[in-house]
Design a protein around this motif. Structure first.
Motif, PDB file in Angstrom:
ATOM      1  N   SER A 144       0.834  -1.197   0.000  1.00 50.50           N
ATOM      2  CA  SER A 144       0.000   0.000   0.000  1.00 50.50           C
ATOM      3  C   SER A 144       0.871   1.250   0.000  1.00 50.50           C
ATOM      4  O   SER A 144       1.925   1.279   0.636  1.00 50.50           O
ATOM      5  CB  SER A 144      -0.905   0.014   1.232  1.00 50.50           C
ATOM      6  OG  SER A 144      -1.604   1.250   1.328  1.00 50.50           O
ATOM      7  N   GLY A 148      -4.489   5.076  -0.755  1.00 49.83           N
ATOM      8  CA  GLY A 148      -5.604   4.409  -1.429  1.00 49.83           C
ATOM      9  C   GLY A 148      -5.221   3.552  -2.612  1.00 49.83           C
ATOM     10  O   GLY A 148      -6.098   2.991  -3.273  1.00 49.83           O
ATOM     11  N   GLU A 153      -6.372  -2.023   0.700  1.00 50.11           N
ATOM     12  CA  GLU A 153      -7.166  -0.811   0.502  1.00 50.11           C
ATOM     13  C   GLU A 153      -7.370  -0.527  -0.982  1.00 50.11           C
ATOM     14  O   GLU A 153      -8.493  -0.267  -1.438  1.00 50.11           O
ATOM     15  CB  GLU A 153      -6.476   0.375   1.178  1.00 50.11           C
ATOM     16  CG  GLU A 153      -7.302   1.656   1.149  1.00 50.11           C
ATOM     17  CD  GLU A 153      -6.665   2.789   1.940  1.00 50.11           C
ATOM     18  OE1 GLU A 153      -7.234   3.897   1.941  1.00 50.11           O
ATOM     19  OE2 GLU A 153      -5.601   2.559   2.546  1.00 50.11           O
ATOM     20  N   VAL A 156      -9.781  -3.084  -2.525  1.00 52.71           N
ATOM     21  CA  VAL A 156     -11.194  -2.823  -2.203  1.00 52.71           C
ATOM     22  C   VAL A 156     -11.736  -1.664  -3.033  1.00 52.71           C
ATOM     23  O   VAL A 156     -12.854  -1.728  -3.556  1.00 52.71           O
ATOM     24  CB  VAL A 156     -11.361  -2.558  -0.699  1.00 52.71           C
ATOM     25  CG1 VAL A 156     -12.778  -2.085  -0.389  1.00 52.71           C
ATOM     26  CG2 VAL A 156     -11.050  -3.814   0.102  1.00 52.71           C
ATOM     27  N   TRP A 157     -10.954  -0.602  -3.166  1.00 52.41           N
ATOM     28  CA  TRP A 157     -11.408   0.533  -3.978  1.00 52.41           C
ATOM     29  C   TRP A 157     -11.675   0.106  -5.421  1.00 52.41           C
ATOM     30  O   TRP A 157     -12.652   0.536  -6.032  1.00 52.41           O
ATOM     31  CB  TRP A 157     -10.361   1.642  -3.971  1.00 52.41           C
ATOM     32  CG  TRP A 157     -10.423   2.579  -2.805  1.00 52.41           C
ATOM     33  CD1 TRP A 157      -9.536   2.693  -1.785  1.00 52.41           C
ATOM     34  CD2 TRP A 157     -11.446   3.556  -2.539  1.00 52.41           C
ATOM     35  NE1 TRP A 157      -9.932   3.669  -0.901  1.00 52.41           N
ATOM     36  CE2 TRP A 157     -11.102   4.220  -1.342  1.00 52.41           C
ATOM     37  CE3 TRP A 157     -12.617   3.934  -3.203  1.00 52.41           C
ATOM     38  CZ2 TRP A 157     -11.878   5.237  -0.793  1.00 52.41           C
ATOM     39  CZ3 TRP A 157     -13.398   4.954  -2.657  1.00 52.41           C
ATOM     40  CH2 TRP A 157     -13.029   5.588  -1.468  1.00 52.41           C
ATOM     41  N   ASP A 173     -14.581   6.229   1.997  1.00 51.10           N
ATOM     42  CA  ASP A 173     -13.260   6.059   2.586  1.00 51.10           C
ATOM     43  C   ASP A 173     -13.373   5.395   3.956  1.00 51.10           C
ATOM     44  O   ASP A 173     -12.558   4.537   4.316  1.00 51.10           O
ATOM     45  CB  ASP A 173     -12.563   7.411   2.712  1.00 51.10           C
ATOM     46  CG  ASP A 173     -11.113   7.259   3.152  1.00 51.10           C
ATOM     47  OD1 ASP A 173     -10.350   6.583   2.454  1.00 51.10           O
ATOM     48  OD2 ASP A 173     -10.759   7.817   4.205  1.00 51.10           O
ATOM     49  N   VAL A 176     -14.029   1.655   3.428  1.00 52.12           N
ATOM     50  CA  VAL A 176     -12.816   0.945   3.021  1.00 52.12           C
ATOM     51  C   VAL A 176     -11.910   0.712   4.227  1.00 52.12           C
ATOM     52  O   VAL A 176     -11.385  -0.392   4.421  1.00 52.12           O
ATOM     53  CB  VAL A 176     -12.066   1.729   1.921  1.00 52.12           C
ATOM     54  CG1 VAL A 176     -10.705   1.091   1.642  1.00 52.12           C
ATOM     55  CG2 VAL A 176     -12.895   1.769   0.638  1.00 52.12           C
ATOM     56  N   LYS A 177     -11.723   1.726   5.037  1.00 50.14           N
ATOM     57  CA  LYS A 177     -10.862   1.588   6.214  1.00 50.14           C
ATOM     58  C   LYS A 177     -11.472   0.603   7.222  1.00 50.14           C
ATOM     59  O   LYS A 177     -10.746  -0.115   7.922  1.00 50.14           O
ATOM     60  CB  LYS A 177     -10.627   2.955   6.861  1.00 50.14           C
ATOM     61  CG  LYS A 177      -9.641   3.821   6.059  1.00 50.14           C
ATOM     62  CD  LYS A 177      -9.418   5.161   6.710  1.00 50.14           C
ATOM     63  CE  LYS A 177      -8.229   5.892   6.083  1.00 50.14           C
ATOM     64  NZ  LYS A 177      -8.289   6.000   4.630  1.00 50.14           N
ATOM     65  N   VAL A 180     -10.557  -2.879   5.884  1.00 49.28           N
ATOM     66  CA  VAL A 180      -9.141  -3.158   6.111  1.00 49.28           C
ATOM     67  C   VAL A 180      -8.878  -3.435   7.585  1.00 49.28           C
ATOM     68  O   VAL A 180      -8.147  -4.370   7.941  1.00 49.28           O
ATOM     69  CB  VAL A 180      -8.269  -1.984   5.609  1.00 49.28           C
ATOM     70  CG1 VAL A 180      -6.794  -2.203   5.993  1.00 49.28           C
ATOM     71  CG2 VAL A 180      -8.401  -1.830   4.094  1.00 49.28           C
ATOM     72  N   GLU A 184      -7.448  -7.084   9.168  1.00 49.32           N
ATOM     73  CA  GLU A 184      -6.017  -7.046   9.465  1.00 49.32           C
ATOM     74  C   GLU A 184      -5.536  -8.306  10.176  1.00 49.32           C
ATOM     75  O   GLU A 184      -4.485  -8.858   9.845  1.00 49.32           O
ATOM     76  CB  GLU A 184      -5.668  -5.818  10.306  1.00 49.32           C
ATOM     77  CG  GLU A 184      -4.172  -5.707  10.582  1.00 49.32           C
ATOM     78  CD  GLU A 184      -3.778  -4.378  11.188  1.00 49.32           C
ATOM     79  OE1 GLU A 184      -2.575  -4.171  11.411  1.00 49.32           O
ATOM     80  OE2 GLU A 184      -4.675  -3.557  11.449  1.00 49.32           O
TER      81      GLU A 184
END
Length: 210
Positions: A144, A148, A153, A156-157, A173, A176-177, A180, A184
């Motif tokens: 990453s 983004g 991340e 996923v976008w 946003d 997405v976070k 993630v 994790e």
């Protein structure tokens, strides 16, 4: 991509075009030679193309119709269980941010069939299945850049865009976070901090009966 292909692989007997593969035989270039093609090949695309249940079997029928007797259909796509962790987390993220469960499930742009489903479907439209297999293939994600792109991340976008469209732009946003963060402890490896995604590939070779 088409311009690049035309530039790099120009040949009198080769053409490239964009077409909706849910309606393959409505392409004049295919329909004019229907029943004469040697091979239809698809890589990492059918799980998008077969998403629409109204045209799912039509796609396979069109492939069969395009081929000459003895012609082959060779493909690889996402199979049952493909990216299951991310898929689940995306649905959960939408629900957590106010999207009803049914709508969140319907947001998925993918259809990941089992080996059994695909074998039955291919047989039903007139193919003889020569090879069909499922492979679990964990795949390391790129790093990453923190903005983004790359990593989970970025994945996923890009790949989960259809899910993100179900929430307002200002929430995307955050969603997405959320995905993630939830993944994790599942997708990130302790030994080196690398992120991996659980691809399951369904690949096959089917031949149109003589």
């Amino acid at each position: 991509m088409i311009a690049t292909a035309q530039s790099a692989y120009a040949s009198p007997g080769l053409s490239f075009s964009v077409h909706d593969c849910r309606h393959l035989c409505s392409n004049p270039a295919v329909n004019s030679k229907k029943g004469t093609w040697d091979k239809v090949f698809s890589n990492a695309a059918l799980h998008w193309i077969l998403r629409d249940p109204d045209t799912r079997m039509d796609v396979l029928r069109d492939v069969h119709a395009a081929l000459k007797p003895g012609g082959s259909f060779v493909f690889e796509q996402g199979g049952a269980g493909n990216v299951a962790e991310v898929h689940t987390a995306l649905i959960g993220a939408l629900v957590a941010h106010g999207v009803p469960l049914t709508e969140a499930q319907e947001a998925s742009p993918w259809f990941f069939p089992s080996e059994a489903w695909m074998r039955t479907a291919l047989n039903d439209v007139g193919f003889e299945v020569e090879k069909l297999e499922i492979e679990y293939r964990p795949t390391r994600l790129t790093e990453s850049d923190g903005q983004g792109s790359g990593g989970l991340e970025g994945w996923v976008w890009l790949m989960g865009a259809a899910f993100l469209e179900r929430v307002s732009p200002e929430k995307r946003d955050v969603v997405v976070k959320w995905v993630v963060g939830v993944l994790e402890s599942v997708e990130k490896r302790h030994e080196d901090g690398s992120w991996w995604i659980g691809y399951v590939r369904l690949r096959g070779v089917a031949r149109k009966r003589e």
